[in-house]
Design a protein around this motif. Sequence first.
Motif, PDB file in Angstrom:
ATOM      1  N   LEU A 199       6.549   3.516   3.731  1.00 36.54           N
ATOM      2  CA  LEU A 199       6.254   2.994   2.404  1.00 36.54           C
ATOM      3  C   LEU A 199       6.316   1.475   2.435  1.00 36.54           C
ATOM      4  N   SER A 200       5.461   0.870   1.629  1.00 37.84           N
ATOM      5  CA  SER A 200       5.458  -0.579   1.523  1.00 37.84           C
ATOM      6  C   SER A 200       5.471  -0.976   0.060  1.00 37.84           C
ATOM      7  N   CYS A 201       6.093  -2.102  -0.222  1.00 37.21           N
ATOM      8  CA  CYS A 201       6.158  -2.614  -1.589  1.00 37.21           C
ATOM      9  C   CYS A 201       5.818  -4.100  -1.537  1.00 37.21           C
ATOM     10  N   ALA A 202       4.795  -4.479  -2.286  1.00 39.24           N
ATOM     11  CA  ALA A 202       4.366  -5.870  -2.323  1.00 39.24           C
ATOM     12  C   ALA A 202       4.757  -6.493  -3.655  1.00 39.24           C
ATOM     13  N   ASP A 203       5.242  -7.701  -3.576  1.00 36.85           N
ATOM     14  CA  ASP A 203       5.650  -8.433  -4.779  1.00 36.85           C
ATOM     15  C   ASP A 203       4.706  -9.602  -4.992  1.00 36.85           C
ATOM     16  N   SER A 204       3.977  -9.578  -6.092  1.00 31.26           N
ATOM     17  CA  SER A 204       3.031 -10.655  -6.373  1.00 31.26           C
ATOM     18  C   SER A 204       3.670 -11.781  -7.178  1.00 31.26           C
TER      19      SER A 204
ATOM     20  N   LEU B  12       5.968  -5.608  -8.729  1.00 26.65           N
ATOM     21  CA  LEU B  12       6.066  -4.760  -7.548  1.00 26.65           C
ATOM     22  C   LEU B  12       5.045  -3.644  -7.544  1.00 26.65           C
ATOM     23  N   VAL B  13       4.403  -3.448  -6.389  1.00 24.94           N
ATOM     24  CA  VAL B  13       3.418  -2.379  -6.223  1.00 24.94           C
ATOM     25  C   VAL B  13       3.702  -1.647  -4.921  1.00 24.94           C
ATOM     26  N   GLU B  14       3.981  -0.339  -5.024  1.00 24.98           N
ATOM     27  CA  GLU B  14       4.258   0.473  -3.845  1.00 24.98           C
ATOM     28  C   GLU B  14       2.982   1.087  -3.292  1.00 24.98           C
ATOM     29  N   SER B  15       3.010   1.401  -2.000  1.00 23.89           N
ATOM     30  CA  SER B  15       1.918   2.126  -1.358  1.00 23.89           C
ATOM     31  C   SER B  15       2.489   2.881  -0.164  1.00 23.89           C
ATOM     32  N   GLY B  16       1.684   3.810   0.363  1.00 23.10           N
ATOM     33  CA  GLY B  16       2.065   4.498   1.579  1.00 23.10           C
ATOM     34  C   GLY B  16       2.570   5.909   1.408  1.00 23.10           C
ATOM     35  N   GLY B  17       2.691   6.373   0.173  1.00 27.30           N
ATOM     36  CA  GLY B  17       3.132   7.747  -0.026  1.00 27.30           C
ATOM     37  C   GLY B  17       2.060   8.745   0.389  1.00 27.30           C
ATOM     38  N   GLY B  18       2.427  10.016   0.400  1.00 29.45           N
ATOM     39  CA  GLY B  18       1.460  11.048   0.755  1.00 29.45           C
ATOM     40  C   GLY B  18       2.144  12.353   1.088  1.00 29.45           C
ATOM     41  N   LEU B  19       1.366  13.228   1.710  1.00 27.30           N
ATOM     42  CA  LEU B  19       1.843  14.555   2.108  1.00 27.30           C
ATOM     43  C   LEU B  19       2.068  14.574   3.609  1.00 27.30           C
ATOM     44  N   VAL B  20       3.223  15.059   4.027  1.00 26.89           N
ATOM     45  CA  VAL B  20       3.539  15.114   5.450  1.00 26.89           C
ATOM     46  C   VAL B  20       4.339  16.385   5.723  1.00 26.89           C
ATOM     47  N   GLN B  21       4.224  16.895   6.933  1.00 28.72           N
ATOM     48  CA  GLN B  21       4.996  18.073   7.313  1.00 28.72           C
ATOM     49  C   GLN B  21       6.430  17.676   7.657  1.00 28.72           C
ATOM     50  N   ALA B  22       7.329  18.622   7.487  1.00 24.52           N
ATOM     51  CA  ALA B  22       8.720  18.391   7.866  1.00 24.52           C
ATOM     52  C   ALA B  22       8.800  17.924   9.319  1.00 24.52           C
ATOM     53  N   GLY B  23       9.652  16.929   9.544  1.00 24.29           N
ATOM     54  CA  GLY B  23       9.773  16.350  10.870  1.00 24.29           C
ATOM     55  C   GLY B  23       8.878  15.154  11.102  1.00 24.29           C
TER      56      GLY B  23
END
Length: 121
Positions: A20-25, A4-15
């Motif tokens: 997020l995505s998780c790919a399974d190879s 499993l490999v996650e992606s899509g995280g980051g910094l965002v303002q409230a609201g």
Amino acid sequence: QAQLVESGGGLVQAGGSLRLSCADSGRTFSSYAMAWFRQGPGEEREFVASISWTGGSTIYADSVKGRFTISRDNAKNTVALQMNSLKPEDTAVYYCAAGVQVSHPRGYTYWGQGTQVTVSS
């Protein structure tokens, strides 16, 4: 075996929103229930959401119900977590996991490396 490999995280303002995505190879993605957990600094790993292997059953933690949506695409071996109306308390490392559809981490055999989500106030 799931990888499993996650992606899509980051910094965002409230609201704001993040997806997020998780790919399974691995070759057995559709055999597992999938889940998202999160872990904040100094905290234990916390259940966020899970989805059955068919996608027909979803379970959410009360803290995210109505704001987050878990989904999966067995043809693409991916699971996603759409996060809306984010709050600073959602800040954590988010982990994708594969196993049995329970809300405890012990039910999950395979884990991704995690992706950081930071929500600023």
